[in-house]
Write an enzyme that holds these catalytic residues in place. Structure first.
Site, PDB file in Angstrom:
ATOM      1  N   TYR A 153      26.302  84.501  44.013  1.00 27.24           N
ATOM      2  CA  TYR A 153      27.007  85.341  44.986  1.00 27.24           C
ATOM      3  C   TYR A 153      27.874  84.467  45.895  1.00 27.24           C
ATOM      4  O   TYR A 153      29.046  84.766  46.139  1.00 27.24           O
ATOM      5  CB  TYR A 153      26.005  86.136  45.806  1.00 27.24           C
ATOM      6  CG  TYR A 153      26.638  86.970  46.896  1.00 27.24           C
ATOM      7  CD1 TYR A 153      27.303  88.151  46.588  1.00 27.24           C
ATOM      8  CD2 TYR A 153      26.560  86.586  48.235  1.00 27.24           C
ATOM      9  CE1 TYR A 153      27.890  88.919  47.585  1.00 27.24           C
ATOM     10  CE2 TYR A 153      27.135  87.342  49.233  1.00 27.24           C
ATOM     11  CZ  TYR A 153      27.799  88.510  48.902  1.00 27.24           C
ATOM     12  OH  TYR A 153      28.382  89.277  49.899  1.00 27.24           O
ATOM     13  N   ALA A 154      27.301  83.390  46.426  1.00 32.04           N
ATOM     14  CA  ALA A 154      28.065  82.494  47.305  1.00 32.04           C
ATOM     15  C   ALA A 154      29.269  81.921  46.576  1.00 32.04           C
ATOM     16  O   ALA A 154      30.379  81.860  47.128  1.00 32.04           O
ATOM     17  CB  ALA A 154      27.165  81.376  47.821  1.00 32.04           C
TER      18      ALA A 154
END
Length: 248
Positions: A153-154
C-alpha cells in the site's frame, strides 16, 4: 466554484463520499463513479437534496475503456470537466513484505496506481484541450514514508505522488493543475479494515499529535480547496491532512 463540473471516482464511501457532498454543498455539478449501482444512485439522491445537479456513472478505474467512457459521458452531458478527484483505492492485503505475493501486489497497484494513471490520462485529454482544469489525486501519509505491515500500500501511494508531480509538470503549460491530498488516519471503513482491532486503532491515535483520527469531511475540505480557483497558483503539491503526523 459555483457550477463547476466535478468528477469524483471512488465516491461511494469514506473520503470520496465526503468530497462529493462538499462539492455539492459548494454549488458544483457533481458526477460520481464507482462499481456499485445501488449505492451510486442512493448517493445521487442525497447530493440532489442539497440542490446540486448530480449523476452516477458506473466505472472500474482498472479498465481503460470504462474510464474513457466515463470522461466522455461527463463532457457529453455537461459540456466540460472542470475538476476531477481520483479517490478510488484499496488498502490491499496488510502484512509484512514476506507475506506479499505477485497477486497481492497487482491487486493493489492495479487500483491505486494504474487506476490513477488511466484516470489522469483521460481527464487531461479533456482539460488540456479546454486549457483549464484541476486534478486532485488521493495519496496517504504512507506515500512519503514507510509503513511496517503495509508495504505494498505504501509503495502504491509513493507511486501516486510521483505520478502527481510528473503530471503537474506536463500539464502546467496548458493551464491545468495537478495536486494530491495525503490523509493521515481517517475515520473510514478502510481504516477499520487496516487496523483490524481497537488496540491497533488506538495505537495509531496515540501516535498523532492531535490525539484523534481525522474526519472524512476534514479531508474533503482540503480536496475542495485544491480543486477550486482559490488554489490557482498551486500545482505539483502533496497536501498532508494528518493531525500533525508528518510533522512529528
Amino acid at each position: 466554484m459555483s457550477k463547476q463540473v466535478i468528477l469524483v471516482t471512488g465516491a461511494l464511501t469514506g473520503i470520496g463520499r465526503a468530497a462529493a457532498l462538499g462539492f455539492a454543498k459548494a454549488g458544483s455539478t457533481v458526477v460520481i463513479s464507482g462499481r456499485h449501482e445501488e449505492a451510486g444512485h442512493a448517493l445521487v439522491a442525497e447530493l440532489r437534496e442539497t440542490g446540486a445537479d448530480a449523476a452516477f456513472i458506473h466505472a472500474d478505474v482498472r479498465r481503460e475503456e470504462e474510464i474513457a467512457n466515463l470522461v466522455d459521458r461527463v463532457v457529453e452531458r455537461f459540456g466540460r470537466l472542470d475538476a476531477a478527484v481520483n479517490n478510488a483505492g484499496t488498502a490491499g492485503r496488510p502484512g509484512p513484505v514476506t507475506e506479499q505475493s505477485a497477486e497481492s501486489y497487482a491487486a493493489t497497484f492495479d487500483t491505486n496506481v494504474l487506476g490513477t494513471l488511466l484516470s489522469m490520462k483521460h481527464e487531461l485529454r479533456v482539460m488540456q484541450a479546454q486549457r483549464a482544469g484541476s486534478i486532485v489525486n488521493i495519496s496517504s501519509t504512507y506515500g512519503h514514508g514507510g509503513a511496517a505491515g503495509a508495504s505494498v500500500y505504501a509503495a502504491s501511494k509513493h507511486a501516486v505522488e510521483g505520478l502527481t508531480k510528473s503530471a503537474a509538470l506536463e500539464a502546467a503549460a496548458s493551464g491545468v493543475r495537478v495536486n494530491a491530498v495525503a490523509p493521515g488516519p481517517t475515520d473510514t471503513g478502510m481504516l477499520d479494515r487496516f487496523t483490524g482491532n481497537p488496540e491497533r486503532r488506538a495505537g495509531l491515535v496515540w501516535g498523532l499529535p492531535l490525539r484523534r483520527v481525522g474526519n472524512p469531511d476534514e479531508v474533503a475540505n482540503a480536496i475542495v480547496f485544491l480543486a477550486s480557483d482559490r488554489s490557482s497558483f498551486t500545482t505539483g503539491q502533496i497536501l498532508s491532512v494528518d493531525g500533525g503526523k508528518s510533522a512529528a
